[in-house]
Design a protein around this motif. Structure first.
Motif, short mmCIF file in Angstrom:
data_model
loop_
_atom_site.label_atom_id
_atom_site.label_comp_id
_atom_site.label_asym_id
_atom_site.label_seq_id
_atom_site.Cartn_x
_atom_site.Cartn_y
_atom_site.Cartn_z
N GLY A 3 0.82 -1.20 0.00
CA GLY A 3 0.00 0.00 0.00
C GLY A 3 0.86 1.25 0.00
N ALA A 4 0.22 2.40 -0.20
CA ALA A 4 0.94 3.67 -0.27
C ALA A 4 1.67 3.97 1.03
CB ALA A 4 -0.04 4.79 -0.59
N LEU A 5 1.17 3.49 2.16
CA LEU A 5 1.77 3.78 3.47
C LEU A 5 2.50 2.56 4.03
CD1 LEU A 5 -1.08 5.92 5.07
CD2 LEU A 5 0.98 6.70 3.91
N ASP A 6 2.86 1.63 3.17
CA ASP A 6 3.62 0.47 3.61
C ASP A 6 4.92 0.92 4.29
OD1 ASP A 6 4.04 -2.40 3.69
OD2 ASP A 6 5.67 -2.05 2.27
N GLN A 29 -4.64 2.02 3.70
CA GLN A 29 -3.71 2.40 2.64
C GLN A 29 -2.32 1.83 2.92
OE1 GLN A 29 -4.78 3.67 -0.11
NE2 GLN A 29 -6.85 4.08 0.65
N LEU A 348 -6.68 4.63 -4.58
CA LEU A 348 -5.37 4.92 -5.17
C LEU A 348 -5.10 3.83 -6.19
CD1 LEU A 348 -5.28 6.54 -2.43
CD2 LEU A 348 -2.80 6.20 -2.48
N GLY A 350 -2.57 3.31 -8.25
CA GLY A 350 -1.23 2.76 -8.32
C GLY A 350 -0.91 1.87 -7.14
N THR A 351 -1.42 2.23 -5.98
CA THR A 351 -1.20 1.45 -4.75
C THR A 351 -2.55 1.30 -4.06
OG1 THR A 351 -0.65 3.50 -3.58
CG2 THR A 351 1.19 2.19 -4.41
N GLY A 353 -5.72 0.52 -1.83
CA GLY A 353 -5.90 0.16 -0.43
C GLY A 353 -6.66 -1.14 -0.31
#
Length: 380
Positions: A3-6, A29, A348, A350-351, A353
């Motif tokens: 995810g974006a916040l990995d 996310q 999102l 691209g990434t 959730g």
């Protein structure tokens, strides 16, 4: 897919609605969210909403009223990027894990507080719940309703506003940290959540004429929007918008076959009173129309309208559109079994959730998480 916040770890000590749901937006996310609960669990777990509000995270118990618990928590905080809490101002300081105490040892930590009232507010040290903030912020006074005077809001507006302020503040602080290398304190509150909506919608014109004040009537008689809900056949309803943005091909009255009142009936009436009179003439005609047929006819003539439906209809499954958008999902709860819930509300591409699991049981991940920081328990 990550995810974006990995790679971002959040310790969630918040309770109620605003903190847990604000953190949920980050958890789904990709953030690794650890719900830190007192021994016995978060007392708000009894609320059914917690099945959604605290999903997509792990649970660990920690007794912050014991020295061993505070020591264990400090070690856990050293692995985190963000801490979120919703206690009254000063409570975390008294426990020894306030911003000043942790920031000195953990300068990269983003520390987010979301109490009922901001520090320094005259009500900051009182118990603060959504309904009380509704009262103290003016929301109950302004709410349209069924009688004159203040009205309780069924939608928890202060919490709903704060839900969006929490992740916005956290993400801004994390972006700032990329440049400075340092975390910072982030503060918002339920009161500021209420004002988030108020500043966008509330208006007061000191010398407005009577027609303006009647148009914006706060309770009884209702303002113009309340009067645009009409009953159709079979006890079904529609809401006709007072604005469309498109030139109508036919007026609503032409479609309905409603004649305007004689001019002498309108004489001396304010604009809102004239609107109420016309609506009274329309209401009997509306009841002769099937709801869906009328909606189709009005839309075909560029008149904005929607059927008024129940939440059961809005979230009914299977619904191809909601399924395709992931807005309604089934989550397998360990205690209750399959539950229909709202999906991830931000896309999102691209990434993307994802829901990362149901609400965890109290302390379900104690052994896993405390072993990561080299302690036996959180003092419980």
């Amino acid at each position: 897919m990550a995810g974006a916040l990995d790679g971002i770890r959040i310790l969630d000590l918040s309770w109620g609605i605003a903190g847990p749901l604000g953190v949920l937006l980050l958890a789904e996310q990709g953030a690794d969210v650890i719900k830190v609960e007192p021994p016995g669990g978060d007392p708000f777990r009894a609320y059914d909403g917690y099945k959604v509000w605290t999903r997509s995270r792990r649970s660990v118990t920690c007794d912050l009223k014991s020295d061993a618990g505070v020591d264990a928590f400090r070690k856990l905080a050293a692995t985190a990027d963000v801490l979120v809490e919703s206690f009254r101002p000063g409570v975390m300081d008294r426990l020894g894990v306030g911003y000043d105490a942790l920031h000195a040892a953990l300068p990269r930590l983003v520390y987010c507080s979301v109490p009922a009232y901001p520090p320094g507010h005259r009500l900051a040290h009182r118990p603060g719940y959504d309904a009380l903030v509704q009262a103290s912020s003016g929301q109950q006074w302004e709410q349209p309703g069924w009688r004159p005077g203040p009205i309780f809001l069924h939608m928890p507006m202060p919490s709903m506003g704060a839900i969006f302020l929490v992740p916005s503040g956290i993400l801004a602080a994390l972006i700032s940290r990329e440049g400075t290398g340092r975390g910072q304190q982030v503060s918002t509150s339920l009161l500021q959540g209420a004002f988030l909506y108020t500043t966008q919608l509330w208006q007061h014109i000191e010398k407005a004429n009577a027609a303006f004040h009647e148009l914006m009537g706060k309770s009884y008689p209702p303002g113009v929007h309340q009067g645009m809900i009409f009953e159709c056949a079979d006890r079904e309803f529609v809401h006709v918008s007072v604005m469309s943005g498109l030139p109508p091909k036919k007026s609503m009255d032409e479609i309905l076959g409603v004649e305007p009142p004689p001019a002498d009936e309108l004489k001396g009436l304010l604009p809102l009173q004239q609107q109420v009179l016309m609506n009274d003439r329309r209401r009997d005609v509306f009841k002769g129309w099937k709801r869906d047929e009328l909606v189709d006819e009005l839309l075909a003539n560029n008149i904005a309208v929607e059927a008024v439906i129940t939440m059961e209809e809005a979230l009914a499954r299977p619904h191809p559109q909601l399924d395709a958008n992931g807005m309604v999902v089934t989550v397998d709860d360990p205690d209750l079994g399959p539950l229909i819930q709202i999906g991830v509300p931000i896309n999102l591409f691209g990434t993307p959730g994802e829901i990362r699991g149901p609400q965890p049981r109290v302390g379900e991940h104690n052994a896993e998480i405390w072993s990561e920081v080299g302690v036996e328990s959180g003092g419980a």
